[in-house]
Structures are given as C-alpha cells and as structure tokens.
Design an enzyme around this catalytic site. Structure first.
Site, PDB file in Angstrom:
ATOM      1  N   SER A  32      -9.280 -37.472  -7.618  1.00  0.00           N
ATOM      2  CA  SER A  32      -9.096 -36.427  -7.122  1.00  0.00           C
ATOM      3  C   SER A  32      -8.760 -35.070  -7.593  1.00  0.00           C
ATOM      4  CB  SER A  32      -9.328 -36.553  -5.420  1.00  0.00           C
ATOM      5  OG  SER A  32      -8.027 -36.591  -5.323  1.00  0.00           O
ATOM      6  N   CYS A  33      -8.120 -36.096  -8.437  1.00  0.00           N
ATOM      7  CA  CYS A  33      -6.468 -34.779  -8.846  1.00  0.00           C
ATOM      8  C   CYS A  33      -6.450 -35.252 -10.357  1.00  0.00           C
ATOM      9  CB  CYS A  33      -5.070 -34.383  -7.509  1.00  0.00           C
ATOM     10  SG  CYS A  33      -4.151 -33.264  -9.124  1.00  0.00           S
ATOM     11  N   GLY A  34      -6.213 -33.916 -11.223  1.00  0.00           N
ATOM     12  CA  GLY A  34      -6.054 -34.700 -12.326  1.00  0.00           C
ATOM     13  C   GLY A  34      -4.008 -33.797 -12.934  1.00  0.00           C
ATOM     14  N   CYS A  91      -1.187 -34.503 -10.526  1.00  0.00           N
ATOM     15  CA  CYS A  91      -0.781 -35.561 -10.304  1.00  0.00           C
ATOM     16  C   CYS A  91       0.319 -35.746 -10.927  1.00  0.00           C
ATOM     17  CB  CYS A  91      -0.947 -37.015  -9.964  1.00  0.00           C
ATOM     18  SG  CYS A  91      -2.066 -35.886  -8.050  1.00  0.00           S
TER      19      CYS A  91
END
Length: 282
Positions: free
Chosen positions: A114-116, A118
């Site tokens: 969901s998060c590139g 982090c």
C-alpha cells in the site's frame, strides 16, 4: 513462480444461508530487488512481470533512465538456505559504466503493497531529479469526454480483478484514447512500476505522449513515478493527496482526480485539458 491467484476455503453467509466453498483470491508474495547483487528493496506484490517491476522501481529511484543501462535481470537461484529458487528474488545488473547513486544503496527500503515510500528518511529524498522532464513536444491536449471514457476501458481490461476483486490497475493510453498497456498488482505503485519498467526495457522512455490512469487514489509516489517516466498526464478515479498536487504543479504534470463518468477535478496542469470543450458540452 507464484501464481497470480490462489484458492482458499471460505464460509459464505447470504440471506441467512451458510455455505462452504472455495474463493479465488489475488496472490501476494514478497519480491526482493537486488542491484548488482546487493539487496536494495523488498516489496509485497502480485507475482508476474517481476523484471518489469524491478526495472520500473529503479526508474522511479533515479537509477535507470534508458533501457541500454540494464545488462541483465534474472531470478536468483539459491536464494534460500536449501538452494531452492523461490522466484521471489530478482537481481538487476547494470551495464558497465552506469553510475549508481549512493543514497539508493544505503537506503534498504521495505515497501508494503500500500505504500511505496516506507523507509524514506524525508520527502526531500524522493524529490529525485528526472532525466525525462515533462515536455510538450508535441503538446498533449485532451478533451474531458475522452478522459471520461478511460475508466470503463480500464475496467474492461482488468482480467484478474474480475476473478478476485482485489487488484489495483494502471494503464497507459494515447492522447487519442487508445489503450497502450495495462498492468495489475495488489499494490498500485507496483502496477505503475510494471508499466514503466516494460517501457524502459522496450526502449520507449520517455512516455511523453501518454496518459497514465490508475484505479485508486493519486498519491505523491504515483505522481513521482509519472514524472520520472516523463508522463505528462496522470488521472485517478479517486482523490489525490496534497503533496501529490504540489509535486504535479512543480513538475508541470497534469493531475486529474475523481474521474468518474463525466465528472472530474483538475488539480494541476489544466493547459492540457480542453476546458472549452467541457463548457460547450455543458
């Protein structure tokens, strides 16, 4: 290699009736990306197009800008203690003479589906200077009616979503609305990386005559990936973030959000939207 979908037993409750049946789910597995043999990042992804995913990730990191800069991309055999090839570790070997930015090798990112971003130390670390500045040569100009038709075309091309309902999609369209490429993944940023990575290996960067459409929201990282690939227009069916709008405005990217039927919001780069056509239609 892992499968795109997997089957799991599920208990279904419908209208008071309880049944047991298998359900088709989208597969999610880790992919470790190595650069010249050194671990760089781990992303949770849907197996498939792994080489393109790794290449696209390196474009967004500012490591790659041309297909000729890649010598090879391979799965790593013996990635586990027992020597089994899991097809979950990819090594990208750069062509001789290609310079690797130090920050990339020091960062060792863990990326979720969901998060590139982090693991980034700060927003400044992701404001990478693109080698493909957005240019209007020739200019891209699109009528709102054409943009309105793109989400339906994207949905029609989502084969795995039809079976699972659990995938994001990213697609490239021509300014005339022709579907050029589409990729699906459990992570929206992965889907975009797969598109960009395929364009890199096919020597099609910059993507200066394309429209990028994503099935979810428009985050800062998606705007960054579009900018790094030289894409002039990004449209999303959901909302953008404030940082996404700021980066789009700074980079000259056209950013469209809430693209649903004939309605949409233009947040930046409105000069590429034929607004007079919308007024005339209204």
């Amino acid at each position: 290699m892992g499968r795109v979908t997997e089957r799991r037993r599920t208990i279904r409750i419908r209208g008071g009736a309880v049944t047991t049946r298998p359900d088709t789910l989208v597969a999610e597995e880790p992919l470790e990306i190595r650069l010249n043999g050194k671990p760089l990042a781990i992303t949770m992804r849907t197996p498939g197009d792994d080489f393109a995913l790794a290449a696209g990730f390196l474009v967004s990191e500012g490591v790659l800008g041309e297909g000729s800069e890649v010598q090879s991309i391979v799965y790593c055999a013996g990635a586990t203690a027992d020597g089994v090839n899991t097809y979950n570790v990819v090594d990208v070997k750069l062509a001789p003479g290609v310079v690797v930015p130090d920050i990339t090798l020091e960062r060792n990112v863990y990326t979720t589906s969901s998060c590139g971003l982090c693991g980034k130390a700060s927003l400044d670390a992701v404001r990478t200077t693109t080698r493909h500045p957005i240019a209007d040569t020739p200019p891209v100009r699109v009528e709102p009616a054409l943009l309105s038709a793109l989400p339906d075309r994207l949905r029609e091309a989502q084969r795995v979503f039809d079976r699972t309902g659990g995938l994001h999609a990213a697609a490239l369209f021509s300014p005339e609305g022709e579907l050029l490429d589409i990729r699906e993944d459990v992570g929206r940023h992965n889907a975009v990386d797969k598109l960009v990575g395929r364009a890199l290996t096919d020597h099609r960067l910059p993507l200066s005559q394309t429209i990028l459409l994503v099935s979810g929201r428009a985050s800062f990282e998606l705007v960054q990936k579009a900018v790094m690939a030289g894409i002039p227009m990004l449209a999303a069916v959901s909302a953008p973030s404030s940082l996404a709008v700021d980066l789009a405005a700074e980079s000259g990217l056209t950013l469209v959000g809430f693209l649903r039927g004939p309605s949409m919001n233009v947040y930046a780069g409105e000069h590429r939207i034929a607004l007079e056509a919308a007024v005339n239609q209204g």
